[in-house]
Scaffold this motif. Sequence first.
Motif, PDB file in Angstrom:
ATOM      1  N   MET A   1      -3.797   1.987 -11.481  1.00  0.00           N
ATOM      2  CA  MET A   1      -4.491   1.147 -10.505  1.00  0.00           C
ATOM      3  C   MET A   1      -5.958   0.980 -10.879  1.00  0.00           C
ATOM      4  SD  MET A   1      -3.021   2.523  -6.880  1.00  0.00           S
ATOM      5  CE  MET A   1      -1.378   3.241  -6.847  1.00  0.00           C
ATOM      6  N   LEU A   2      -6.587   2.064 -11.328  1.00  0.00           N
ATOM      7  CA  LEU A   2      -7.986   1.978 -11.756  1.00  0.00           C
ATOM      8  C   LEU A   2      -8.126   1.049 -12.956  1.00  0.00           C
ATOM      9  CD1 LEU A   2      -9.025   5.721 -11.391  1.00  0.00           C
ATOM     10  CD2 LEU A   2      -9.578   3.836  -9.840  1.00  0.00           C
TER      11      LEU A   2
ATOM     12  N   THR B   1     -16.323 -15.849  -7.620  1.00  0.00           N
ATOM     13  CA  THR B   1     -15.137 -14.992  -7.669  1.00  0.00           C
ATOM     14  C   THR B   1     -15.370 -13.716  -6.877  1.00  0.00           C
ATOM     15  OG1 THR B   1     -14.706 -15.829  -9.902  1.00  0.00           O
ATOM     16  CG2 THR B   1     -13.481 -13.889  -9.228  1.00  0.00           C
ATOM     17  N   ARG B   2     -14.348 -13.261  -6.199  1.00  0.00           N
ATOM     18  CA  ARG B   2     -14.400 -11.991  -5.479  1.00  0.00           C
ATOM     19  C   ARG B   2     -13.262 -11.095  -5.956  1.00  0.00           C
ATOM     20  NH1 ARG B   2     -18.445 -14.155  -4.487  1.00  0.00           N
ATOM     21  NH2 ARG B   2     -19.495 -14.479  -2.478  1.00  0.00           N
ATOM     22  N   VAL B   3     -13.581  -9.823  -6.188  1.00  0.00           N
ATOM     23  CA  VAL B   3     -12.550  -8.827  -6.477  1.00  0.00           C
ATOM     24  C   VAL B   3     -12.291  -8.045  -5.194  1.00  0.00           C
ATOM     25  CG1 VAL B   3     -11.944  -6.740  -7.770  1.00  0.00           C
ATOM     26  CG2 VAL B   3     -13.157  -8.608  -8.908  1.00  0.00           C
ATOM     27  N   MET B   4     -11.018  -7.950  -4.814  1.00  0.00           N
ATOM     28  CA  MET B   4     -10.640  -7.186  -3.630  1.00  0.00           C
ATOM     29  C   MET B   4      -9.668  -6.097  -4.063  1.00  0.00           C
ATOM     30  SD  MET B   4     -10.302 -10.182  -0.743  1.00  0.00           S
ATOM     31  CE  MET B   4     -10.994  -9.167   0.583  1.00  0.00           C
ATOM     32  N   SER B   5     -10.011  -4.862  -3.745  1.00  0.00           N
ATOM     33  CA  SER B   5      -9.233  -3.722  -4.223  1.00  0.00           C
ATOM     34  C   SER B   5      -8.420  -3.087  -3.100  1.00  0.00           C
ATOM     35  CB  SER B   5     -10.175  -2.675  -4.826  1.00  0.00           C
ATOM     36  OG  SER B   5      -9.485  -1.498  -5.154  1.00  0.00           O
ATOM     37  N   ALA B   6      -7.213  -2.642  -3.453  1.00  0.00           N
ATOM     38  CA  ALA B   6      -6.355  -1.958  -2.492  1.00  0.00           C
ATOM     39  C   ALA B   6      -6.744  -0.494  -2.324  1.00  0.00           C
ATOM     40  CB  ALA B   6      -4.890  -2.060  -2.927  1.00  0.00           C
TER      41      ALA B   6
ATOM     42  N   THR C   1      -0.732  -2.433  -4.970  1.00  0.00           N
ATOM     43  CA  THR C   1      -0.557  -2.336  -3.513  1.00  0.00           C
ATOM     44  C   THR C   1      -1.376  -1.192  -2.945  1.00  0.00           C
ATOM     45  OG1 THR C   1       1.326  -0.820  -3.639  1.00  0.00           O
ATOM     46  CG2 THR C   1       1.821  -3.178  -3.723  1.00  0.00           C
ATOM     47  N   GLY C   2      -1.973  -0.375  -3.839  1.00  0.00           N
ATOM     48  CA  GLY C   2      -2.691   0.810  -3.395  1.00  0.00           C
ATOM     49  C   GLY C   2      -1.799   2.026  -3.273  1.00  0.00           C
ATOM     50  N   ASN C   3      -0.530   1.853  -3.636  1.00  0.00           N
ATOM     51  CA  ASN C   3       0.453   2.936  -3.527  1.00  0.00           C
ATOM     52  C   ASN C   3       1.133   3.181  -4.861  1.00  0.00           C
ATOM     53  OD1 ASN C   3       0.489   3.253  -0.447  1.00  0.00           O
ATOM     54  ND2 ASN C   3       0.914   1.078  -0.709  1.00  0.00           N
ATOM     55  N   PRO C   4       1.389   4.452  -5.202  1.00  0.00           N
ATOM     56  CA  PRO C   4       2.149   4.735  -6.426  1.00  0.00           C
ATOM     57  C   PRO C   4       3.591   4.273  -6.289  1.00  0.00           C
ATOM     58  CG  PRO C   4       1.825   6.755  -5.167  1.00  0.00           C
ATOM     59  CD  PRO C   4       1.009   5.688  -4.488  1.00  0.00           C
ATOM     60  N   TYR C   5       4.270   4.152  -7.411  1.00  0.00           N
ATOM     61  CA  TYR C   5       5.687   3.756  -7.484  1.00  0.00           C
ATOM     62  C   TYR C   5       5.904   2.267  -7.235  1.00  0.00           C
ATOM     63  CZ  TYR C   5       6.432   8.797  -7.358  1.00  0.00           C
ATOM     64  OH  TYR C   5       6.372  10.142  -7.628  1.00  0.00           O
ATOM     65  N   PHE C   6       4.833   1.522  -7.023  1.00  0.00           N
ATOM     66  CA  PHE C   6       4.954   0.067  -6.873  1.00  0.00           C
ATOM     67  C   PHE C   6       4.210  -0.598  -8.014  1.00  0.00           C
ATOM     68  CE2 PHE C   6       5.772   1.549  -2.610  1.00  0.00           C
ATOM     69  CZ  PHE C   6       6.776   0.707  -2.158  1.00  0.00           C
ATOM     70  N   THR C   7       4.839  -1.588  -8.637  1.00  0.00           N
ATOM     71  CA  THR C   7       4.232  -2.270  -9.771  1.00  0.00           C
ATOM     72  C   THR C   7       3.290  -3.375  -9.301  1.00  0.00           C
ATOM     73  OG1 THR C   7       5.923  -3.982  -9.934  1.00  0.00           O
ATOM     74  CG2 THR C   7       6.369  -1.891 -11.085  1.00  0.00           C
ATOM     75  N   THR C   8       2.543  -3.932 -10.250  1.00  0.00           N
ATOM     76  CA  THR C   8       1.683  -5.071  -9.912  1.00  0.00           C
ATOM     77  C   THR C   8       2.518  -6.329  -9.657  1.00  0.00           C
ATOM     78  OG1 THR C   8       1.275  -5.401 -12.284  1.00  0.00           O
ATOM     79  CG2 THR C   8      -0.413  -4.233 -11.019  1.00  0.00           C
ATOM     80  N   ASP C   9       3.768  -6.363 -10.125  1.00  0.00           N
ATOM     81  CA  ASP C   9       4.667  -7.462  -9.754  1.00  0.00           C
ATOM     82  C   ASP C   9       4.923  -7.432  -8.251  1.00  0.00           C
ATOM     83  OD1 ASP C   9       4.939  -8.491 -12.294  1.00  0.00           O
ATOM     84  OD2 ASP C   9       6.818  -7.455 -12.726  1.00  0.00           O
TER      85      ASP C   9
END
Length: 265
Positions: A87-88, A108-113, A144-152
């Motif tokens: 994620m980082l 442009t804006r970056v928004m982080s989970a 998503t800000g959560n492990p086990y979930f991909t960027t897809d």
Amino acid sequence: MTSSQSSTIARRPNYRRILLKLSGEALMGEQGYGVDVKVARSVAEEIKAVHDAGVEVAIVVGGGNIFRGVSASAQDMDRASADYIGMLATVMNAVVLQDALEKLGVYTRVMSAIDIPQVAEPFIRRRAIRHLEKGRVVIFAAGTGNPYFTTDSAAALRALEIKADVILKATKVEGIYSADPAKDETAELYDRISYQEVLEQQLKIMDASAISLCMDNNLPIIVFNMKTPGNIVRVIMGEPGVGTQVSAERATARTTIEPSIQHGA
């Protein structure tokens, strides 16, 4: 911008708001690791062309060029810890892309989970939508800000949250094939294919959870070759023969493609 891009942009786009899914590898170029700044600028120029056409653009970027939680580089790390490192990595890529876009004059804006206030805004759905309405490109980082979930999965989730019209999945091939065209010369390139067929045939365009989420909410996906200059503009203008659309409709094959043609050899 090429003259063909300029003439294409003179027409009305098919979409008002899009979610572009970029892999981390898209920023890597020919390097084996990290970010090629020249490639990042080239990607930014393609995105700017879409933005200049009046389309609201949101982006989810991966981190595989730096670190992937399920890769060999993670080895025997705890999966959750490895995923947080991944994620980082996506935050780093997002900031690189933001810099490239803003050098071209695109706000442009970056928004982080995950909360990194010195680097990015926290993801707040209504704020993200407001940025888009104001004509800013929004880059969603940290999955998503959560492990086990991909960027897809993050791309599907964010696209639904911001009410995007379509997900554009940028790849290095022309679209979705019935088989690996590098190994099977009879592989068919699809014009369109259904969510169910993608799942049944285990076509690895996005992970199953992302496809299922899009299917449940009837959100179309277009898989296209980002390495061909101007392709993203052609997609938003609805030009035929560019990419493969994933929707509720059953598959229709375009043609049989020789592997050498498919890879531009």
